[in-house]
Design a protein around this motif. Structure first.
Motif, mmCIF file in Angstrom:
data_model
loop_
_atom_site.group_PDB
_atom_site.id
_atom_site.type_symbol
_atom_site.label_atom_id
_atom_site.label_comp_id
_atom_site.label_asym_id
_atom_site.label_seq_id
_atom_site.Cartn_x
_atom_site.Cartn_y
_atom_site.Cartn_z
ATOM 1 N N PRO A 183 0.835 -0.900 -0.047
ATOM 2 C CA PRO A 183 -0.288 -0.185 -0.006
ATOM 3 C C PRO A 183 0.950 0.977 0.504
ATOM 4 O O PRO A 183 1.484 1.399 1.614
ATOM 5 C CB PRO A 183 -0.596 -0.356 1.110
ATOM 6 N N VAL A 184 0.346 2.221 -0.674
ATOM 7 C CA VAL A 184 1.414 3.408 -1.119
ATOM 8 C C VAL A 184 0.785 4.738 -0.155
ATOM 9 O O VAL A 184 1.141 5.201 0.951
ATOM 10 C CB VAL A 184 1.256 4.456 -2.235
ATOM 11 N N THR A 185 -0.851 4.428 0.269
ATOM 12 C CA THR A 185 -1.300 5.058 1.961
ATOM 13 C C THR A 185 -2.419 4.353 2.413
ATOM 14 O O THR A 185 -2.620 2.488 1.654
ATOM 15 C CB THR A 185 -2.286 6.520 1.365
ATOM 16 N N VAL A 186 -2.615 4.501 3.310
ATOM 17 C CA VAL A 186 -3.776 3.424 4.321
ATOM 18 C C VAL A 186 -4.388 4.111 5.421
ATOM 19 O O VAL A 186 -3.216 5.076 6.146
ATOM 20 C CB VAL A 186 -3.190 2.105 5.626
ATOM 21 N N GLU A 187 -5.739 4.619 5.005
ATOM 22 C CA GLU A 187 -6.188 5.995 5.897
ATOM 23 C C GLU A 187 -6.737 4.807 7.010
ATOM 24 O O GLU A 187 -7.798 3.925 6.122
ATOM 25 C CB GLU A 187 -7.244 6.648 4.769
ATOM 26 N N LYS A 188 -7.321 5.741 7.954
ATOM 27 C CA LYS A 188 -8.461 4.712 9.092
ATOM 28 C C LYS A 188 -9.546 5.686 9.226
ATOM 29 O O LYS A 188 -8.820 6.711 9.939
ATOM 30 C CB LYS A 188 -7.644 4.410 9.992
ATOM 31 N N SER A 189 -10.180 5.292 9.268
ATOM 32 C CA SER A 189 -12.489 6.133 9.288
ATOM 33 C C SER A 189 -12.065 6.225 10.765
ATOM 34 O O SER A 189 -11.255 5.154 11.341
ATOM 35 C CB SER A 189 -12.760 5.059 8.837
ATOM 36 N N ALA A 190 -13.004 7.172 11.367
ATOM 37 C CA ALA A 190 -13.305 7.550 12.821
ATOM 38 C C ALA A 190 -14.154 5.897 13.430
ATOM 39 O O ALA A 190 -14.028 5.406 14.542
ATOM 40 C CB ALA A 190 -13.568 8.543 13.059
ATOM 41 N N ASP A 191 -14.346 4.995 11.717
ATOM 42 C CA ASP A 191 -15.270 3.733 12.697
ATOM 43 C C ASP A 191 -14.766 2.176 12.541
ATOM 44 O O ASP A 191 -14.770 1.467 12.576
ATOM 45 C CB ASP A 191 -16.566 3.704 11.592
ATOM 46 N N THR A 192 -13.066 2.977 12.009
ATOM 47 C CA THR A 192 -12.123 2.241 12.027
ATOM 48 C C THR A 192 -11.793 1.248 10.557
ATOM 49 O O THR A 192 -10.872 0.738 10.590
ATOM 50 C CB THR A 192 -12.092 0.475 13.184
ATOM 51 N N THR A 193 -12.758 1.604 10.169
ATOM 52 C CA THR A 193 -12.505 0.774 8.639
ATOM 53 C C THR A 193 -10.965 1.793 7.853
ATOM 54 O O THR A 193 -10.513 3.081 8.240
ATOM 55 C CB THR A 193 -13.945 1.674 7.985
ATOM 56 N N GLU A 194 -10.273 0.621 7.557
ATOM 57 C CA GLU A 194 -8.979 0.701 6.434
ATOM 58 C C GLU A 194 -9.156 1.046 5.036
ATOM 59 O O GLU A 194 -9.514 0.257 4.713
ATOM 60 C CB GLU A 194 -8.000 0.444 6.843
ATOM 61 N N LYS A 195 -8.742 1.625 4.211
ATOM 62 C CA LYS A 195 -8.636 2.085 2.785
ATOM 63 C C LYS A 195 -7.309 2.064 2.426
ATOM 64 O O LYS A 195 -6.332 3.284 3.423
ATOM 65 C CB LYS A 195 -9.578 3.626 2.665
ATOM 66 N N PHE A 196 -7.130 0.814 1.955
ATOM 67 C CA PHE A 196 -5.436 0.908 1.455
ATOM 68 C C PHE A 196 -5.932 0.871 -0.689
ATOM 69 O O PHE A 196 -6.468 1.196 -0.786
ATOM 70 C CB PHE A 196 -5.389 -1.110 1.383
ATOM 71 N N ALA A 197 -4.767 1.963 -0.498
ATOM 72 C CA ALA A 197 -4.166 2.015 -1.959
ATOM 73 C C ALA A 197 -2.981 1.632 -2.538
ATOM 74 O O ALA A 197 -1.853 1.787 -1.628
ATOM 75 C CB ALA A 197 -3.787 4.027 -1.802
ATOM 76 N N ALA A 225 -1.930 -8.217 0.975
ATOM 77 C CA ALA A 225 -1.082 -6.972 1.509
ATOM 78 C C ALA A 225 -1.760 -6.914 2.905
ATOM 79 O O ALA A 225 -1.635 -6.702 4.106
ATOM 80 C CB ALA A 225 -1.215 -5.799 0.575
ATOM 81 N N VAL A 226 -2.918 -7.133 2.808
ATOM 82 C CA VAL A 226 -4.352 -6.527 3.735
ATOM 83 C C VAL A 226 -3.817 -7.587 4.833
ATOM 84 O O VAL A 226 -3.752 -6.417 6.315
ATOM 85 C CB VAL A 226 -5.246 -6.755 3.311
ATOM 86 N N MET A 227 -3.923 -8.952 4.974
ATOM 87 C CA MET A 227 -4.011 -9.535 5.480
ATOM 88 C C MET A 227 -2.101 -9.010 6.036
ATOM 89 O O MET A 227 -1.921 -9.428 8.004
ATOM 90 C CB MET A 227 -3.196 -11.375 5.448
ATOM 91 N N THR A 228 -1.258 -8.890 5.726
ATOM 92 C CA THR A 228 0.363 -8.747 6.059
ATOM 93 C C THR A 228 0.197 -7.703 7.125
ATOM 94 O O THR A 228 0.719 -7.481 8.088
ATOM 95 C CB THR A 228 1.288 -8.772 5.330
#
Ligand code: SF4
Length: 365
Positions: free
Chosen positions: A84-98, A157-160
């Protein structure tokens, strides 16, 4: 493999990039052919396959095989990984991987934790050609199909990342409870690569995801829905969004080619296992598809189809023509469907503050 009905399908795995064969593009039977071509015994294929799909493995030297075999593989093959070049975490703990792919194309995956369980929303294409009016990904246009290794690579990648964050499970497979193909792209428009990726993910020699834990979502490419039902056992989700042909065509160009009648007929013949249902997704758009008459029409059209309906309050930004109905309207809509006997849920948006919610993935990285 558990999905015995799978027809022989071949993916152009060699190298769309013109380089060596990417071993993570190959289902086990193709890997076995490749390994045999190197003069190695067949049992090596299962061993290599199992180790290729461990999180945190990025190089042949980490496969735990002899130096001779490692050297042989390195001559003719590659194993690609996504980082991932970025990992953003939401206030509700959802994470977005780019992820930036090797040609610069951007894709995104979304990890949704809920009650100790984790669902990963996986992309199947960079961009999307389907042009649904309410969807940011559709607004990007189509960039390209993902290779199987790029689809499976999101999962690895997300598992890692989860392991690095201290999440422990007995086996890698147990890190993710569900995989949903609802990220960027229309999965059935990248059919062969999707099928290869599914066969890799579901193979008991590798990660071994069961059919219960995988859902493929489509906007309604009818012939491919029939293919999917014949080729593999997974859960099916349909992005419906309207039960009125004209409204649906205005929202989703695919409906002009495969209209509602054909779509619902494909749903009726989709082979569902015992107690299985088709998940219908319905984005609530104020003044467009949210009236009680719309709810009654939806109930009428879905009669006889084992269904679960998810109502998704629209979560786009303010600069679109769409807006979200108020909560009371959505509840009244749900009530009509429930009284008609449908399991209907209002799904609150997850990750909207990091543009990770449904229809918000735009691959900006
Ligand atoms: S909703 Fe799905 S199929 Fe439609 S444009 Fe967006 S990504 Fe593509």
């Amino acid at each position: 493999m558990k999905h015995k009905e799978q027809r022989a399908h071949r993916t152009d795995t060699g190298s769309p990039r013109g380089g060596p064969t990417d071993l993570r593009d190959l289902p086990l039977e193709r890997l076995a052919e490749f390994v045999a071509g190197l003069g190695l015994p067949g049992k090596r294929a299962k061993q290599i396959f199992a180790r290729l799909y461990r999180p945190g493995v990025f190089a042949f030297s980490q496969l735990g095989i002899s130096r001779e075999v490692t050297a042989l593989l390195a001559q003719d093959a590659a194993m690609s990984s996504l980082f991932p070049v970025t990992v953003e975490k939401s206030a509700d703990t959802t994470e977005k991987f780019a992820f930036r792919l090797e040609d610069g194309a951007m894709i995104e995956s979304v990890l949704i934790p809920e009650d100790g369980r984790h669902t990963l929303c996986v992309s199947s294409q960079a961009g999307c050609a389907m042009g649904c009016g309410f969807c940011l990904t559709g607004g990007l246009g189509f960039v390209r199909n993902l290779r199987p290794a790029e689809i499976v690579g999101q999962v690895l990648a997300v598992m890692t990342h989860m392991v690095a964050c201290g999440i422990e499970r007995a086996t890698p497979r147990e890190l993710l409870n569900n995989l949903v193909f609802m990220g960027m792209g229309e999965p059935l428009a990248n059919y062969d690569n999707l099928l290869t990726a599914l066969s890799i993910l579901m193979d008991d020699h590798g990660l071994g995801f069961s059919e219960r834990r995988i859902t493929v979502s489509t906007c309604g490419i009818v012939p491919r829905m029939d293919d999917l039902g014949r080729d593999i056992r997974v859960n099916l989700a349909v992005s419906l969004h309207s039960a009125d042909d004209a409204v649906r065509s205005s929202l989703m160009p695919v409906n002009r080619t495969h209209g509602l009648e054909a779509l619902l007929a494909a749903c009726r013949r989709y082979p569902l296992g015992k107690k299985k249902v088709i998940l219908f997704e319905y984005i609530m758009l104020k003044g467009i598809n949210d009236s009680l008459a719309d709810a009654h029409l939806l109930a009428e059209k879905l009669q006889g189809i084992p269904s679960r309906i998810n109502l998704l309050p629209y979560n786009g930004s303010g600069d679109t023509e769409f807006s979200c109905p108020d909560g009371a309207q959505t509840l009244a809509f749900q009530k009509v469907l429930r009284e008609a006997g449908f399991n209907t849920f209002i799904r609150q948006s997850r990750g909207a503050d990091i543009s990770a919610a449904c229809g918000q993935l735009a691959g900006k990285g």
